[in-house]
Design a protein around this motif. Structure first.
Motif, PDB file in Angstrom:
ATOM      1  N   VAL A  68       0.859  -1.186   0.000  1.00 26.29           N
ATOM      2  CA  VAL A  68       0.000   0.000   0.000  1.00 26.29           C
ATOM      3  C   VAL A  68       0.895   1.236   0.000  1.00 26.29           C
ATOM      4  CG1 VAL A  68      -1.689   1.327   1.344  1.00 26.29           C
ATOM      5  CG2 VAL A  68      -1.900  -1.163   1.217  1.00 26.29           C
ATOM      6  N   CYS A  69       0.672   2.114  -0.976  1.00 23.91           N
ATOM      7  CA  CYS A  69       1.473   3.324  -1.105  1.00 23.91           C
ATOM      8  C   CYS A  69       1.264   4.231   0.107  1.00 23.91           C
ATOM      9  CB  CYS A  69       1.094   4.049  -2.389  1.00 23.91           C
ATOM     10  SG  CYS A  69       2.046   5.546  -2.666  1.00 23.91           S
ATOM     11  N   ARG A  70       2.365   4.800   0.604  1.00 23.56           N
ATOM     12  CA  ARG A  70       2.278   5.650   1.788  1.00 23.56           C
ATOM     13  C   ARG A  70       1.680   7.019   1.487  1.00 23.56           C
ATOM     14  NH1 ARG A  70       4.989   4.256   6.423  1.00 23.56           N
ATOM     15  NH2 ARG A  70       3.493   5.723   7.296  1.00 23.56           N
ATOM     16  N   HIS A  71       1.484   7.332   0.195  1.00 25.69           N
ATOM     17  CA  HIS A  71       0.929   8.634  -0.144  1.00 25.69           C
ATOM     18  C   HIS A  71      -0.578   8.668   0.095  1.00 25.69           C
ATOM     19  CE1 HIS A  71      -0.372  11.623  -3.467  1.00 25.69           C
ATOM     20  NE2 HIS A  71      -0.162  12.285  -2.346  1.00 25.69           N
ATOM     21  N   ARG A  72      -1.366   8.122  -0.798  1.00 29.38           N
ATOM     22  CA  ARG A  72      -2.821   8.187  -0.656  1.00 29.38           C
ATOM     23  C   ARG A  72      -3.441   6.815  -0.525  1.00 29.38           C
ATOM     24  NH1 ARG A  72      -4.444  12.453  -3.958  1.00 29.38           N
ATOM     25  NH2 ARG A  72      -6.528  11.576  -4.115  1.00 29.38           N
ATOM     26  N   GLY A  73      -2.567   5.803  -0.385  1.00 28.67           N
ATOM     27  CA  GLY A  73      -3.094   4.487  -0.057  1.00 28.67           C
ATOM     28  C   GLY A  73      -3.437   3.589  -1.218  1.00 28.67           C
ATOM     29  N   GLN A  88       7.056   1.333  -8.251  1.00 25.74           N
ATOM     30  CA  GLN A  88       6.528   2.665  -8.532  1.00 25.74           C
ATOM     31  C   GLN A  88       5.001   2.665  -8.522  1.00 25.74           C
ATOM     32  OE1 GLN A  88       6.789   4.702 -12.494  1.00 25.74           O
ATOM     33  NE2 GLN A  88       7.939   6.225 -11.297  1.00 25.74           N
ATOM     34  N   CYS A  89       4.448   3.603  -7.777  1.00 24.69           N
ATOM     35  CA  CYS A  89       2.999   3.707  -7.695  1.00 24.69           C
ATOM     36  C   CYS A  89       2.457   4.313  -8.985  1.00 24.69           C
ATOM     37  CB  CYS A  89       2.613   4.567  -6.492  1.00 24.69           C
ATOM     38  SG  CYS A  89       0.829   4.681  -6.247  1.00 24.69           S
ATOM     39  N   ARG A  90       1.376   3.727  -9.501  1.00 21.42           N
ATOM     40  CA  ARG A  90       0.847   4.216 -10.773  1.00 21.42           C
ATOM     41  C   ARG A  90       0.036   5.503 -10.600  1.00 21.42           C
ATOM     42  NH1 ARG A  90      -3.796  -0.286 -11.853  1.00 21.42           N
ATOM     43  NH2 ARG A  90      -3.031  -1.188  -9.963  1.00 21.42           N
ATOM     44  N   TYR A  91      -0.251   5.860  -9.322  1.00 20.11           N
ATOM     45  CA  TYR A  91      -1.126   7.016  -9.095  1.00 20.11           C
ATOM     46  C   TYR A  91      -0.355   8.332  -9.289  1.00 20.11           C
ATOM     47  CZ  TYR A  91      -5.430   9.005  -7.013  1.00 20.11           C
ATOM     48  OH  TYR A  91      -6.600   9.657  -6.784  1.00 20.11           O
ATOM     49  N   HIS A  92       0.647   8.612  -8.423  1.00 16.72           N
ATOM     50  CA  HIS A  92       1.415   9.849  -8.557  1.00 16.72           C
ATOM     51  C   HIS A  92       2.907   9.593  -8.684  1.00 16.72           C
ATOM     52  CE1 HIS A  92      -2.194  10.435  -5.982  1.00 16.72           C
ATOM     53  NE2 HIS A  92      -2.428  11.444  -6.804  1.00 16.72           N
ATOM     54  N   ALA A  93       3.229   8.324  -8.990  1.00 16.86           N
ATOM     55  CA  ALA A  93       4.610   7.935  -9.310  1.00 16.86           C
ATOM     56  C   ALA A  93       5.586   8.025  -8.137  1.00 16.86           C
ATOM     57  CB  ALA A  93       5.133   8.722 -10.514  1.00 16.86           C
TER      58      ALA A  93
END
Ligand code: FES
Ligand SMILES: [Fe+2]
Length: 345
Positions: A68-73, A88-93
């Motif tokens: 789970v990405c630490r940015h927005r989950g 790499q998260c596909r949401y905000h990289a």
């Protein structure tokens, strides 16, 4: 001896509590160790309701994280296995290293990102089998497996020698506990599994049921002396809360996999099949066919139980203290885990 209230097999609140109190710190078999053997390899999957990613980092260390990405989950990495240099998260990289540390985030100057790392989980190997526990401070896997490794070795199954054959996935219209409980008794075998019962002696006086620690074991001797192979009895081990490990008589073999909740009234699972290199194709095909037939027979049974208990017209039922003692063991553990947090009405 009464069963758990049957409302526990349909209630979304019970499912939520199980996720928190049964699965949040439970070891899960997720696949083969081979998938994460080389630096840069990863495997992402669900571990009892928690997305996890297991990596082999550049230094060769086996690591696991909550996926789970630490940015927005957002879930970070899609389920599957492969190789990559970073996550790499596909949401905000936002981009993490394979050791879980944050390497870069676009416009990071707007924010204090120091110390933001992926939440650690725990991975461990048992020979060629890969396990993960969503908790960072998980108890040792060996404590959970108890004497299963020794029992398999004693039965003539050398995990290091076995070869992976394939994975069979399934989904059932039944609560995960119905599927586990069906696995934990062979009281239904004479009526429901004629093929299996012709091979394995399922009579009460022959078929052994034993529970110790996190492990419930069933040992079924053969009806007739084995025609092939070295394994003399059927071994069916269950590791709390949801893992099946099956060894059929004959050539050394193993099928292993979890039963996972998929909503209050659905579950899904898989079995990874392994065979001794000396097991001939015809024998393997015959075993897979038998197991597939047993699987179809069990599907009817567990989906029938779910239709019955969901009606809400009958509150619970009795359990046989001997023949269903492993269900008693299982239900005590479920009730312990939920404790006073849930009382049926
Ligand atoms: S949620 Fe992952 S980068 Fe924003
Ligand atoms: Fe069955």
């Amino acid at each position: 001896m009464r069963s758990l209230p049957w409302s526990w097999y349909t209630d979304p609140e019970v499912e939520r509590l199980e996720r928190e109190h049964v699965f949040r710190r439970a070891w899960q078999y997720v696949g083969r160790a081979e998938a994460v053997a080389d630096p840069g390899s990863y495997l992402a999957t669900d571990a009892g309701g928690v997305p996890v990613v297991i990596t082999r980092d550049e230094e060769g260390a086996l690591r696991a994280f909550v996926n789970v990405c630490r940015h927005r989950g957002s879930v970070l990495v899609a389920d599957g296995a492969g190789r990559r240099e970073t996550l790499q998260c596909r949401y905000h990289a936002w981009t993490y290293r394979l050791d879980g540390t944050l390497r870069s985030a676009p416009r990071a100057e707007e924010l204090e990102t120091a110390g933001l790392t992926l939440v650690p989980a725990t991975a461990a190997l048992w020979g060629p089998l890969l396990f993960v526990n969503p908790a960072a401070d998980a108890p040792p896997l060996a404590d959970t497996l108890g004497d299963v490794p020794q029992r398999l070795a004693d039965a003539g199954v050398d995990l290091a020698r076995l070869r992976f054959h394939g994975r069979v996935e399934y989904e059932l219209a039944a609560n995960w506990k119905v599927a586990c409980e069906n696995y934990l008794e062979c009281y239904h075998c004479p009526t429901a599994h004629p093929g299996f019962s012709a091979l394995v002696d399922v009579r009460r006086e022959a078929y052994r049921l034993e529970a110790d620690g996190c492990v419930a074991s069933q040992l079924g001797p053969l009806r007739a002396p084995a025609k092939t192979g070295r394994v003399a009895a059927g071994h069916f081990h269950f590791v709390w809360p949801n893992l099946k490990l099956n060894v059929y008589p004959g050539h050394p073999n193993l099928s292993v996999g979890p039963v996972l909740p998929a909503g209050p009234e659905r579950c899904r699972g898989f079995l990874d099949y392994f065979f001794d290199p000396d097991a001939d194709d015809a024998w393997v095909a015959e075993l897979l066919e038998l197991d597939d037939r047993v699987g179809h027979e069990d599907r009817e049974l567990v989906e029938g139980v779910q239709r019955g208990v969901r009606a809400g017209a009958v509150p619970d039922g009795p359990l046989l203290p001997e023949s269903e003692r492993l269900i008693v063991w299982f239900q005590e553990r479920v009730a312990d885990a939920l404790g006073s947090r849930f009382t049926s009405s």
